[in-house]
Motif scaffolding. Structure first.
Motif, PDB file in Angstrom:
ATOM      1  N   THR A   1      93.517   0.761 115.712  1.00 44.09           N
ATOM      2  CA  THR A   1      94.657   1.304 115.817  1.00 44.09           C
ATOM      3  C   THR A   1      95.399   0.294 117.091  1.00 44.09           C
ATOM      4  N   ARG A   2      94.593  -0.092 118.081  1.00 46.55           N
ATOM      5  CA  ARG A   2      95.391  -0.684 119.169  1.00 46.55           C
ATOM      6  C   ARG A   2      95.463  -2.444 118.779  1.00 46.55           C
ATOM      7  N   ARG A   3      94.551  -2.635 117.837  1.00 47.82           N
ATOM      8  CA  ARG A   3      94.791  -3.981 117.108  1.00 47.82           C
ATOM      9  C   ARG A   3      96.092  -3.829 116.350  1.00 47.82           C
ATOM     10  N   LEU A   4      96.465  -2.966 115.659  1.00 53.98           N
ATOM     11  CA  LEU A   4      97.654  -2.937 114.539  1.00 53.98           C
ATOM     12  C   LEU A   4      98.963  -2.608 115.532  1.00 53.98           C
ATOM     13  N   VAL A   5      98.778  -1.831 116.728  1.00 49.91           N
ATOM     14  CA  VAL A   5      99.726  -1.947 117.477  1.00 49.91           C
ATOM     15  C   VAL A   5     100.093  -3.073 118.443  1.00 49.91           C
ATOM     16  N   GLU A   6      98.912  -3.511 119.050  1.00 52.38           N
ATOM     17  CA  GLU A   6      99.244  -4.595 119.875  1.00 52.38           C
ATOM     18  C   GLU A   6      99.255  -6.022 119.534  1.00 52.38           C
ATOM     19  N   GLN A   7      98.563  -6.031 118.539  1.00 51.11           N
ATOM     20  CA  GLN A   7      98.217  -7.617 117.852  1.00 51.11           C
ATOM     21  C   GLN A   7      99.141  -7.671 116.405  1.00 51.11           C
ATOM     22  N   GLU A   8      99.148  -6.785 115.502  1.00 45.63           N
ATOM     23  CA  GLU A   8      99.774  -6.934 114.494  1.00 45.63           C
ATOM     24  C   GLU A   8     101.406  -6.422 114.521  1.00 45.63           C
ATOM     25  N   LYS A   9     101.505  -5.769 115.840  1.00 47.35           N
ATOM     26  CA  LYS A   9     102.860  -5.515 115.934  1.00 47.35           C
ATOM     27  C   LYS A   9     103.679  -4.552 114.877  1.00 47.35           C
ATOM     28  N   VAL A  10     102.817  -3.687 114.353  1.00 47.83           N
ATOM     29  CA  VAL A  10     103.274  -2.617 113.260  1.00 47.83           C
ATOM     30  C   VAL A  10     104.567  -1.993 113.797  1.00 47.83           C
ATOM     31  N   ALA A  11     105.317  -1.298 112.832  1.00 44.30           N
ATOM     32  CA  ALA A  11     106.480  -0.332 113.189  1.00 44.30           C
ATOM     33  C   ALA A  11     105.897   0.885 113.347  1.00 44.30           C
ATOM     34  N   LEU A  12     104.938   1.443 112.539  1.00 47.16           N
ATOM     35  CA  LEU A  12     104.547   2.658 112.538  1.00 47.16           C
ATOM     36  C   LEU A  12     103.181   2.614 112.245  1.00 47.16           C
ATOM     37  N   ILE A  13     102.152   3.695 112.290  1.00 44.31           N
ATOM     38  CA  ILE A  13     101.086   4.001 111.764  1.00 44.31           C
ATOM     39  C   ILE A  13     101.428   5.160 110.594  1.00 44.31           C
ATOM     40  N   PHE A  14     100.683   4.737 109.467  1.00 45.95           N
ATOM     41  CA  PHE A  14     101.002   5.719 108.314  1.00 45.95           C
ATOM     42  C   PHE A  14     100.028   6.205 107.723  1.00 45.95           C
ATOM     43  N   GLY A  15      99.778   7.461 107.407  1.00 42.71           N
ATOM     44  CA  GLY A  15      98.570   7.873 106.497  1.00 42.71           C
ATOM     45  C   GLY A  15      97.187   7.638 106.781  1.00 42.71           C
ATOM     46  N   SER A  16      96.836   7.560 108.159  1.00 42.60           N
ATOM     47  CA  SER A  16      95.423   7.352 108.393  1.00 42.60           C
ATOM     48  C   SER A  16      94.670   8.688 108.104  1.00 42.60           C
ATOM     49  N   VAL A  17      93.497   8.304 107.680  1.00 46.41           N
ATOM     50  CA  VAL A  17      92.515   9.543 107.372  1.00 46.41           C
ATOM     51  C   VAL A  17      91.666  10.020 108.437  1.00 46.41           C
ATOM     52  N   GLY A  18      91.598  11.468 108.592  1.00 47.09           N
ATOM     53  CA  GLY A  18      90.661  12.134 109.355  1.00 47.09           C
ATOM     54  C   GLY A  18      91.127  12.947 110.330  1.00 47.09           C
TER      55      GLY A  18
ATOM     56  N   LYS B   1     106.549  -3.795 108.441  1.00 43.31           N
ATOM     57  CA  LYS B   1     105.228  -3.662 108.766  1.00 43.31           C
ATOM     58  C   LYS B   1     104.839  -2.388 109.111  1.00 43.31           C
ATOM     59  N   ILE B   2     103.532  -1.990 108.421  1.00 41.50           N
ATOM     60  CA  ILE B   2     103.095  -0.735 108.447  1.00 41.50           C
ATOM     61  C   ILE B   2     101.633  -0.725 108.491  1.00 41.50           C
ATOM     62  N   GLY B   3     101.252   0.095 109.698  1.00 43.56           N
ATOM     63  CA  GLY B   3      99.536   0.009 109.676  1.00 43.56           C
ATOM     64  C   GLY B   3      99.073   1.341 109.329  1.00 43.56           C
ATOM     65  N   GLN B   4      97.761   1.117 109.072  1.00 46.81           N
ATOM     66  CA  GLN B   4      96.833   2.376 109.004  1.00 46.81           C
ATOM     67  C   GLN B   4      95.457   2.202 109.047  1.00 46.81           C
ATOM     68  N   THR B   5      94.592   2.996 109.340  1.00 49.21           N
ATOM     69  CA  THR B   5      93.095   2.851 109.402  1.00 49.21           C
ATOM     70  C   THR B   5      92.335   3.708 108.173  1.00 49.21           C
ATOM     71  N   MET B   6      91.549   3.369 107.382  1.00 47.46           N
ATOM     72  CA  MET B   6      91.017   4.077 106.456  1.00 47.46           C
ATOM     73  C   MET B   6      89.527   4.071 106.571  1.00 47.46           C
ATOM     74  N   PRO B   7      88.802   5.169 105.989  1.00 44.28           N
ATOM     75  CA  PRO B   7      87.302   5.177 105.901  1.00 44.28           C
ATOM     76  C   PRO B   7      86.895   4.160 104.549  1.00 44.28           C
ATOM     77  N   TYR B   8      86.988   2.958 104.515  1.00 43.36           N
ATOM     78  CA  TYR B   8      86.563   2.553 103.368  1.00 43.36           C
ATOM     79  C   TYR B   8      85.305   2.211 103.311  1.00 43.36           C
ATOM     80  N   SER B   9      84.356   2.389 104.311  1.00 44.09           N
ATOM     81  CA  SER B   9      82.888   2.528 104.494  1.00 44.09           C
ATOM     82  C   SER B   9      82.445   3.723 105.354  1.00 44.09           C
ATOM     83  N   GLY B  10      81.256   3.897 105.320  1.00 47.48           N
ATOM     84  CA  GLY B  10      80.653   5.185 106.017  1.00 47.48           C
ATOM     85  C   GLY B  10      80.822   6.413 105.243  1.00 47.48           C
TER      86      GLY B  10
END
Length: 403
Positions: free
Chosen positions: A96-113, A39-48
Motif C-alpha cells: 500500500t505504501r508503494r501504491l501511494v508513495e511510488q505509484e502515486k495512485v488516486a485512491l485505494i479500491f477493493g482491497s480484500v480482507g 490511477k487506482i491501486g489495490q492489494t489482493m491475496p493472489y497467493s497465500g
C-alpha cells in the motif's frame, strides 16, 4: 495589479487551452489523475491462504478494461495497479505504501480482507487517501466519524449474524449453537453479531466458540471440539479454505448440525466444490447477489449482462464464482462514484460522491437490493436474503431483509 496587457495575454492563453480540449482545474492537482488517466491501486491475496479471493482483483481488472474500451469515465481511462499481498497484513502495508508513495495512485479500491485493510486504515486516513469499497464487511470499516476516508463495499458481518440469530430463534428456539470463527476482526464480528441478535435472554444458546488462525493447516480439531460439546447448530465464520474443510470434516465424522455460513465463502467454485457438493447440501447463507447457478435467473437481463461480460473478459470457471459476481458489482459501484465526480477528481470529492450513492441498482444484485450511502452511513449494501444449498445452486427463501 493585473495589467490590461497581462489580462489579455492570460485570456488568450485560456481560450487556446480550452479550445485544445484540455481540462482545467482539479485534474492537475489530484494525485493519480491526468487529462487521460485515473490511477487506482489495490492489494489482493493472489497467493497465500486466501488466494481464492484473487478472482476479485482479476474480475475488477477485467471490468475496467471493458470500461476503457468504451471510452473510460468522463474521457479518462482507468489504470488499475493490483499487487499481491498474500493476505499478510505486513505485506499489505508494504504494498500500500508503494501504491501511494511510488505509484502515486488516486485512491485505494477493493482491497480484500479485514486484518489486511485494518493494517493500513490509519495510514491511509492520516494521508487522506480514499480506502474505498474494500472487500470486507467488518464493522470497523463503516466509521465515518473516526475514519472518514475508509468505506467498505459489502454487508456488515454483524448484519448477517443478526439475520442468522433471528432465523434460529424462529425455527429452532432450543438450539445449541456453536461458532467456528477466524481469529481476527472478520470472525469476531460474527460472534458479536450473533450474541447481539439473540439478545440477553437467549445468548446462553451459544454453548461453544472455537477459533482458528489463517495459518492453520486444517480446522479438523476445531470441528471435533464443537461436535463433542453437543452443538446442533453451527455458525461457520471462515474463509473459503477453512470453510470447505469444516463442511467436509463434519460430514465425514457423521455430524449433521444445522449449518449457517458466512456469505464471503458462498462461492461454489472456491468453497463448496472443494468440500463436496453432496456434503454441502442444506447450508444456509445470506445473499445479496444473484447466484449464476440458479436457473431462475436464466432470462434475467442482469444475468445476461453478466454472461456477456464473462464470455468476453473472463473464463467459464468465473461464471459461477460468487466472488467474481460480487467483484462485478464492486467495480460498477466505483464507476458510478467516478462518474458523479465529473472533472473534480480531488480525493475529497471522490469520498464526497462515494457517500452520495442513491438507490443504485446493479445487474447482479438481488431484486429489491439497492446501494445507498450518506455522510453518516458507510455501508453501501444493507440488505440480504437467506438461501440454502440444494446440491447444485443456492435456493432463495423468505424475504429480502434489511439490517
Amino acid at each position: 495589479m493585473l495589467s490590461r496587457r497581462s489580462f489579455l495575454q492570460s485570456s488568450a492563453a485560456a481560450v487556446t487551452y480550452l479550445a485544445s480540449g484540455a481540462r482545467p482545474g482539479w485534474a492537475a492537482n489530484a494525485p493519480g489523475i491526468s487529462d487521460t488517466e485515473i490511477k487506482i491501486g489495490q492489494t489482493m491475496p493472489y497467493s497465500g491462504p486466501a488466494s481464492a479471493y484473487g478472482v476479485i482483483g482479476r474480475t475488477e481488472g477485467a471490468y475496467f478494461r471493458m470500461i476503457n474500451e468504451t471510452g473510460g469515465v468522463n474521457g479518462r481511462k482507468l489504470n488499475l495497479i493490483s499487487l499481491d499481498d498474500g493476505y499478510s497484513p505486513q505485506k499489505t502495508v508494504e504494498q500500500t505504501r508503494r501504491l501511494v508513495e511510488q505509484e502515486k495512485v488516486a485512491l485505494i479500491f477493493g482491497s480484500v480482507g479485514t486484518p489486511t485493510n485494518d493494517a493500513v486504515r490509519s495510514y491511509l486516513n492520516d494521508n487522506k487517501v480514499p480506502q474505498l469499497l474494500i472487500a470486507s464487511g467488518s464493522n470497523i470499516f463503516g466509521d465515518p466519524e473516526h475514519y472518514p476516508w475508509t468505506m467498505g463495499a459489502i454487508p456488515n458481518y454483524q448484519t448477517e449474524a443478526h439475520i442468522f440469530a433471528k432465523h434460529i430463534l424462529q425455527t429452532k428456539p432450543d438450539a445449541k449453537i456453536g461458532v467456528l470463527f477466524q481469529n481476527d476482526g472478520f470472525g469476531k464480528d460474527y460472534a458479536v453479531g450473533l450474541r447481539d441478535g439473540l439478545g440477553a435472554d437467549h445468548e446462553a444458546m451459544i454453548i461453544k466458540e472455537v477459533s482458528y488462525e489463517v495459518s492453520d493447516p486444517t480446522v479438523d480439531s476445531q470441528v471435533i471440539t464443537l461436535q463433542s460439546a453437543g452443538v446442533d447448530t453451527l455458525i461457520i465464520a471462515a474463509a473459503p479454505k477453512a470453510a470447505a474443510q469444516a463442511i467436509r470434516k463434519a460430514y465425514d465424522i457423521g455430524w449433521a448440525p444445522v449449518r449457517y455460513m458466512t456469505y464471503v465463502s458462498a462461492s461454489i467454485t472456491a468453497t463448496l466444490r472443494p468440500a463436496g457438493l453432496d456434503k454441502s447440501k442444506g447450508l444456509i447463507i445470506g445473499l445479496f447477489g444473484k447466484d449464476p447457478t440458479d436457473p431462475r435467473w436464466k432470462d434475467d437481463p442482469g444475468y445476461k449482462e453478466w454472461v456477456a461480460f464473462v464470455s468476453k473478459y473472463l473464463t467459464p470457471s468465473e461464471l459461477v464464482d460468487l466472488n467474481a459476481v460480487a467483484a462485478f458489482s464492486y467495480a460498477a459501484m466505483l464507476i458510478q462514484v467516478l462518474k458523479q465526480c465529473g472533472d473534480d477528481l480531488s480525493r475529497q470529492n471522490v469520498m464526497r460522491q462515494a457517500a452520495n450513492l442513491r438507490d443504485l441498482e446493479l445487474p447482479m444484485l438481488l431484486t429489491g437490493i439497492k446501494v445507498n450511502t450518506s455522510p453518516d452511513n458507510f455501508y453501501p449494501i444493507r440488505q440480504m436474503q437467506l438461501a440454502t444449498f440444494n446440491g447444485e445452486s443456492w435456493e432463495l427463501f423468505g424475504d429480502v431483509i434489511s439490517g
